[in-house]
Design a protein around this motif. Structure first.
Motif, short mmCIF file in Angstrom:
data_model
loop_
_atom_site.label_atom_id
_atom_site.label_comp_id
_atom_site.label_asym_id
_atom_site.label_seq_id
_atom_site.Cartn_x
_atom_site.Cartn_y
_atom_site.Cartn_z
N VAL A 108 0.57 -1.31 -0.10
CA VAL A 108 -0.03 -0.12 -0.18
C VAL A 108 1.43 1.27 0.25
O VAL A 108 1.62 1.20 1.06
CB VAL A 108 -1.04 0.13 0.71
N VAL A 109 0.64 2.17 -1.49
CA VAL A 109 1.76 3.59 -0.90
C VAL A 109 0.74 4.19 -0.53
O VAL A 109 -0.33 4.44 -0.12
CB VAL A 109 1.46 4.18 -2.51
N PRO A 110 0.97 4.79 0.99
CA PRO A 110 0.32 5.61 1.80
C PRO A 110 -0.11 7.46 0.60
O PRO A 110 0.90 7.57 0.37
CB PRO A 110 1.50 6.19 2.30
N PHE A 111 -1.36 7.77 1.18
CA PHE A 111 -1.89 8.79 0.33
C PHE A 111 -1.15 9.71 1.11
O PHE A 111 -1.09 10.86 0.67
CB PHE A 111 -3.35 8.47 0.45
N PHE A 112 -0.79 9.52 2.08
CA PHE A 112 -1.02 11.15 2.77
C PHE A 112 0.71 10.53 3.22
O PHE A 112 0.50 9.39 4.48
CB PHE A 112 -1.38 11.50 3.67
N GLU A 113 2.17 11.43 3.11
CA GLU A 113 3.04 10.95 4.49
C GLU A 113 2.73 11.87 5.52
O GLU A 113 1.53 12.88 5.78
CB GLU A 113 4.04 11.33 3.23
N SER A 114 3.58 10.86 6.66
CA SER A 114 3.87 12.02 7.89
C SER A 114 4.47 11.67 8.82
O SER A 114 5.63 10.56 8.48
CB SER A 114 2.28 11.05 8.54
N ASN A 115 4.95 12.66 9.56
CA ASN A 115 5.37 13.09 10.34
C ASN A 115 7.42 13.01 9.92
O ASN A 115 8.43 12.80 10.92
CB ASN A 115 5.68 11.72 11.32
N LYS A 116 7.56 13.21 8.59
CA LYS A 116 8.72 13.34 7.67
C LYS A 116 9.27 14.38 7.51
O LYS A 116 8.76 15.86 7.60
CB LYS A 116 8.09 12.81 6.41
N TYR A 117 10.52 14.19 8.00
CA TYR A 117 11.69 16.02 7.68
C TYR A 117 12.56 15.69 6.73
O TYR A 117 13.23 13.98 6.53
CB TYR A 117 11.36 16.78 9.36
N TYR A 118 13.23 16.48 5.99
CA TYR A 118 14.42 16.32 6.00
C TYR A 118 15.66 16.55 7.23
O TYR A 118 15.82 17.77 7.18
CB TYR A 118 14.77 16.91 4.25
N ASN A 119 16.20 15.88 6.90
CA ASN A 119 17.84 16.55 7.17
C ASN A 119 19.13 16.55 6.68
O ASN A 119 19.09 15.77 6.23
CB ASN A 119 18.68 15.39 8.61
N PRO A 120 18.99 18.05 6.80
CA PRO A 120 20.69 18.40 5.91
C PRO A 120 21.28 17.92 7.01
O PRO A 120 22.54 18.40 5.31
CB PRO A 120 19.77 19.90 6.27
N ASN A 121 21.90 17.11 7.47
CA ASN A 121 23.04 17.47 7.83
C ASN A 121 23.43 15.54 7.07
O ASN A 121 25.07 15.35 6.67
CB ASN A 121 23.59 17.30 8.95
N THR A 122 22.87 14.63 7.49
CA THR A 122 23.05 14.16 7.02
C THR A 122 23.04 13.33 5.29
O THR A 122 22.43 12.92 4.62
CB THR A 122 23.03 12.63 7.54
N PRO A 131 6.13 14.64 16.19
CA PRO A 131 6.04 16.15 15.39
C PRO A 131 5.54 16.94 16.09
O PRO A 131 4.94 17.97 16.03
CB PRO A 131 4.80 14.74 14.82
N GLN A 132 4.89 16.46 17.24
CA GLN A 132 4.21 17.75 18.20
C GLN A 132 4.67 18.97 18.56
O GLN A 132 4.35 19.90 18.62
CB GLN A 132 3.12 16.88 19.36
N ASN A 133 6.39 18.88 18.21
CA ASN A 133 7.02 19.87 18.38
C ASN A 133 7.40 20.50 17.13
O ASN A 133 8.16 21.64 17.25
CB ASN A 133 8.41 19.01 18.85
N PHE A 134 7.10 20.12 15.75
CA PHE A 134 7.35 20.76 14.78
C PHE A 134 7.34 21.94 14.72
O PHE A 134 7.32 22.91 13.70
CB PHE A 134 6.37 20.62 13.34
N ASP A 135 6.01 22.61 15.49
CA ASP A 135 5.62 23.93 15.50
C ASP A 135 6.79 25.01 16.19
O ASP A 135 6.47 26.28 16.06
CB ASP A 135 4.45 24.11 15.51
#
Length: 552
Positions: A108-122, A131-135
């Motif tokens: 199953v391909v997720p229709f919505f991705e969740s909790n993802k972020y890009y790490n510029p260091n790695t 993810p509740q701290n994203f803001d």
């Protein structure tokens, strides 16, 4: 049992509804960034019947009224869900994902991705457990997660956070970069840092770092070059030790070692020739010339599709075959408006400081958008770019360098020029360039006579060593030293804030209002009214005679 041998594929007819999507935004940001202001989600089959957007931008105080313009560009894009890479541009994949069914890969391909972020260091994509701290916090140093959501004024305490908004933002940035230049780097889909804005008009948009020379020149095939031609040479073979080395009966080409050379991989002889006129004839027909002309014409048409990743899609479009899904595989521009900031200078009123002043700037942009019903669903994203005008004060004035009339445009010579391309030297953008004769790029022939030059003189004259000059504090200079046609030429990188009275706080405050009327398949309940201690329904029921006549 059907009376016809047809299986319907059209959806049932449903009653459409209209929903309102209103928003108000108050935020701040700096120039040189693509600022995400507002997003609106469209369900599948939703369409915007009426969409109105108003954005006000206030520039914070500067000590002097700026002499170069500052532009504000407002964009509205619709990003279909099919534009995201995980669906591979397949409606079947998207539909299966929407219903939670296995895709082509068997999962199953997720229709919505969740909790993802890009790490510029790695340089990898990670899944956050908080993810509740994203803001409020930078999950990884330099990731810019909190800046992205704080710019949009979004608060969250979700333990499973939808990443579609940042995906849509990066899809727009990448789409615009691919359309602007192939040399620009693309961003990761989950990169939360604010992307660099594009420079507005600098008078050099017609210069490119490279061009398709085969398209310009064209190629005409020569027929009859498959024959065997005799080899001739004024030198005779000999068996001595001079010439090319070897033993036994090795062929020696002349007594002089200067008749040949060794380049490390092969021998190169100076006086050996193939007599093509003795072996056959090479011909070129009018049909060959016509074919080259048609090929060049179609190649120019193919250039329109730069930015589409799949070559087979381009081949289909070039064959006149419609690809309906292709338009939904990339962000769609709904509207674009630009305004220049107007300045308001205020002087002090007390006698001791009459020469002191402060300057603010304002701009207002209105935009209206509409969309048909969007089968895929997706995100409407509103972004703004605030960029100062580039002056390029030391741009080359070609007439002052002209001392020979032969270097001026000549109709006959230029008309017969097969390429009509000019090599642009580095001093075109800056006559003080460290390497003025280096190649800066390529432009159409006689581009230098399509003039767009800014002259700044007097006490504002730019010093050769770019030393600080207080009089030039009112010029928001953004040009790099020794400019080259690289990423910095297209993107607003390294923009300073020295012209502002407060050089640490955000330099611009932005307010926005949106009002969308969205038509779709959403079913709404009836309006509710607060009930009192006694149920109105029960009060009426108590007065109804529910007895029935007994006929027995």
């Amino acid at each position: 049992m059907r009376v016809t041998e047809m299986v319907p594929a059209a959806p049932i007819t449903v009653q459409k509804s209209m929903r309102s999507a209103r928003g108000r935004v108050l935020t701040s940001g700096d120039a040189g960034k693509i600022l995400p202001l507002k997003y609106e989600w469209l369900h599948r089959e939703d369409g915007v019947q009426s969409g109105k957007i108003r954005v006000n931008v206030e520039m914070m105080e500067t000590s002097e009224m700026l002499m170069n313009g500052v532009g504000v560009t407002l964009y509205a894009h619709f990003v279909p869900m099919l534009a995201f890479d995980r669906f591979n541009g397949s409606m079947n994949e998207l539909n299966a994902s929407y219903k939670g069914e296995n895709g082509v890969a068997g999962s199953v391909v997720p229709f919505f991705e969740s909790n993802k972020y890009y790490n510029p260091n790695t340089q990898v994509v990670s899944t956050s457990g908080t993810p509740q701290n994203f803001d409020t916090s930078d999950i990884v140093s330099g990731s810019g997660i909190q800046n992205f959501y704080q710019t949009m004024g979004i608060h969250t305490q979700a333990t499973s956070f939808n990443s579609t908004v940042v995906e849509a933002y990066n899809a727009i940035v990448n789409h615009r970069r691919k359309a602007r230049s192939k040399s620009l780097p693309l961003r990761n889909a989950f990169d939360h840092s604010l992307a660099e804005a594009f420079w507005i008009n600098n008078g050099m948009q017609n210069i490119v770092p490279d061009f398709d020379q085969a398209l310009i020149d064209g190629e005409v095939a020569l027929q009859g070059l498959t024959f065997q031609a005799p080899i001739t040479s004024p030198l005779a073979g000999n068996s001595g030790t001079d010439g090319v080395g070897g033993t036994g009966n090795a062929l020696r080409m002349g007594p002089e070692t200067g008749d040949w050379d060794w380049d490390g991989a092969k021998y190169i002889f100076n006086d050996i020739f193939a007599e093509l006129t003795s072996g056959g004839n090479a011909t070129m027909s009018l049909a060959d010339i016509d074919q080259a002309r048609k090929t060049a014409g179609f190649a120019k048409l193919r250039q329109m599709y730069d930015g589409i990743d799949d070559d087979y899609i381009i081949d289909l479009l070039m064959s006149g075959i419609r690809v309906p899904e292709e338009a939904m595989k990339q962000p769609i521009l709904l509207g674009k408006q630009r305004a220049m900031i107007g300045f308001n200078q205020r002087y002090a009123t007390d006698a001791a400081n009459l020469d002191e002043s402060a300057t603010n700037g304002y701009a207002t942009i209105d935009m209206s958008i509409r969309t048909p019903g969007m089968n895929t669903g997706g995100v409407i994203m509103i972004t703004a770019e605030i960029v100062p005008e580039q002056l390029y004060e030391r741009k080359k004035d070609y007439f002052l360098y002209t001392t020979d009339p032969d270097t001026l445009p000549n109709y006959l010579r230029d008309f017969l020029d097969p390429e009509k391309i000019s090599v642009v030297k580095a001093d075109h953008a800056d006559v003080n360039h460290a390497t003025p004769d280096a190649t800066f790029g390529y432009a159409p022939l006689n581009h230098e006579w399509q003039k767009d030059i800014v002259n700044v003189g007097g006490k504002y004259y730019r010093p050769a060593n770019d030393a600080f000059d207080e009089d030039r504090a009112k010029i928001w200079s953004a040009e790099a030293t020794n400019p080259t046609l690289n990423e910095d030429f297209y993107l607003c990188t390294g923009l300073h804030k020295k012209v502002f009275a407060d050089q640490t706080a955000d330099s611009f405050e932005i307010t926005a209002m949106t009002d969308f009327k969205i038509v779709g398949n959403t079913v709404f309940g009836a309006g509710l009214q607060e009930a009192d201690a006694t149920s109105d329904y029960d009060a009426i029921t108590a007065q109804v005679d529910s007895a029935r006549i007994d006929k027995s």
